[in-house]
Design an enzyme around this catalytic site. Structure first.
Site, PDB file in Angstrom:
ATOM      1  N   SER A  15       0.894  -1.169   0.000  1.00 22.30           N
ATOM      2  CA  SER A  15       0.000   0.000   0.000  1.00 22.30           C
ATOM      3  C   SER A  15       0.925   1.209   0.000  1.00 22.30           C
ATOM      4  O   SER A  15       2.093   1.091   0.372  1.00 22.30           O
ATOM      5  CB  SER A  15      -0.826  -0.009   1.284  1.00 22.30           C
TER       6      SER A  15
ATOM      7  N   TYR B 197      -2.193  -0.592  10.716  1.00 20.43           N
ATOM      8  CA  TYR B 197      -2.139  -0.933   9.277  1.00 20.43           C
ATOM      9  C   TYR B 197      -0.769  -0.529   8.716  1.00 20.43           C
ATOM     10  O   TYR B 197      -0.141  -1.307   7.991  1.00 20.43           O
ATOM     11  CB  TYR B 197      -3.277  -0.225   8.541  1.00 20.43           C
TER      12      TYR B 197
END
Ligand SMILES: NC(=O)c1ccc[n+]([C@@H]2O[C@H](COP(=O)([O-])OP(=O)(O)OC[C@H]3O[C@@H](n4cnc5c(N)ncnc54)[C@H](OP(=O)(O)O)[C@@H]3O)[C@@H](O)[C@H]2O)c1
Length: 273
Positions: free
Chosen positions: A134, A148
């Site tokens: 990501s 995350y």
């Protein structure tokens, strides 16, 4: 020429499903894995897609799915570690189980899959792991995303670190670093840390959840651009170790590379004042 085969985790929805269909249409064999194959109705319509049950946190299931995929196709050429989940919210408010699960799915999962594939890749003389990270794996873009961020930064470190031992074995590694895309399912499955209510975090929580709920679709990337980035690596069209997909991630990376970290952190924080 022998048909190539790709093994993908997390193909029940989103990027994993799109990638499975894309490679099936390219004429590859696809080992599409998911936690609940009994619910799948779309991928089952493709002759060259075979579905295998796989929760990436379950080592026994990893062993079975990888063994069965190799038995079915003979040789796997590319493995895409796509399965992932996101938890958001103040670290102080996270359930103990959520902290462990964030790591289990996004980091331990790829480790389980990579370790199980290494003997096969050594035996067949090479292969490729494409790890879906990501832009949150290379930048901190949103407050309350520490867990995350932790998981995707860890995936980045794992992938970079493995480079040195796998290069000699002709086993290649790639990282894809995208942001949200149109029709994004991921933000809807985010687990919010709400173990208790602490007023000090309420304002930031409201701002971040508002931002997530209101990302205008027209500013999000077409998910096909992410699939194309994966395909470029798998087919050898590109040999870029890291691919940032989308304008948001490219902008954040440019900022991060151009100013001192203190200035970067303050710039992101100021968006949520
Ligand atoms: N969309 C975004 O905003 C975004 C941005 C950057 C990076 N990413 C990354 O892109 C990847 C794909 O996400 P997406 O956008 O396609 O979202 P998604 O539609 O929510 O897909 C996530 C997939 O992972 C699967 N999964 C979750 N836990 C699993 C487990 N323990 N074992 C096996 N599969 C599991 C889900 O399956 P179930 O149906 O069984 O839950 C689902 O198929 C993820 O790694 C995510 O971190 C997403």
């Amino acid at each position: 020429m022998n048909k190539k085969t790709i093994f993908i985790t997390g193909t029940s929805s989103g990027l994993g499903k799109l990638t499975a269909i894309h490679f099936a249409k390219l004429g590859w064999n696809v080992a599409a894995t998911m936690r609940t194959p009994e619910k799948e109705t779309e991928l089952t319509t493709y002759d060259n897609i075979k579905i295998f049950k796989l929760d990436v946190t379950n080592v026994d299931q990893v062993n079975s799915a990888v063994n069965d995929a190799i038995a079915t196709f003979g040789k796997i050429d590319v493995v895409v570690n796509n399965a992932g989940m996101g938890s958001y919210g103040a670290l102080e408010l996270a359930e103990e189980s959520t902290i462990d699960w964030q790591f289990a799915v996004n980091v331990r999962g790829p480790i389980n899959v990579i370790r199980k594939f290494l003997p096969h890749f050594r035996a067949v003389g090479g292969g490729m792991f494409i790890n879906i990270s990501s832009f949150m794996g290379v930048t901190t873009a949103v407050p309350l995303g520490s867990l995350y961020n932790m998981s995707k930064f860890a995936l980045e470190g794992l992938t970079e670190g493995l480079y040195y031992e796998l290069k000699q074995l002709n086993i290649e590694l790639r990282l894809i670093e995208q942001g949200g895309s149109k029709g994004n399912n991921f933000v809807h499955s985010v687990i919010w840390n709400k173990n208790e209510n602490i007023d000090a975090y309420n304002d930031l929580e409201n701002k971040v959840s508002h931002m997530m709920a209101n990302s205008p679709e027209d500013q999000l990337d077409d998910p096909q651009t992410i699939v194309d980035a994966i395909a470029a690596q798998a087919t050898g069209e590109s040999n870029q170790f890291r691919t940032i997909v989308g304008e948001a991630g490219k902008g954040l990376m440019a900022l991060r590379n151009s100013v001192p970290i203190e200035q970067y952190l303050e710039t992101i924080a100021s968006n949520y004042k």
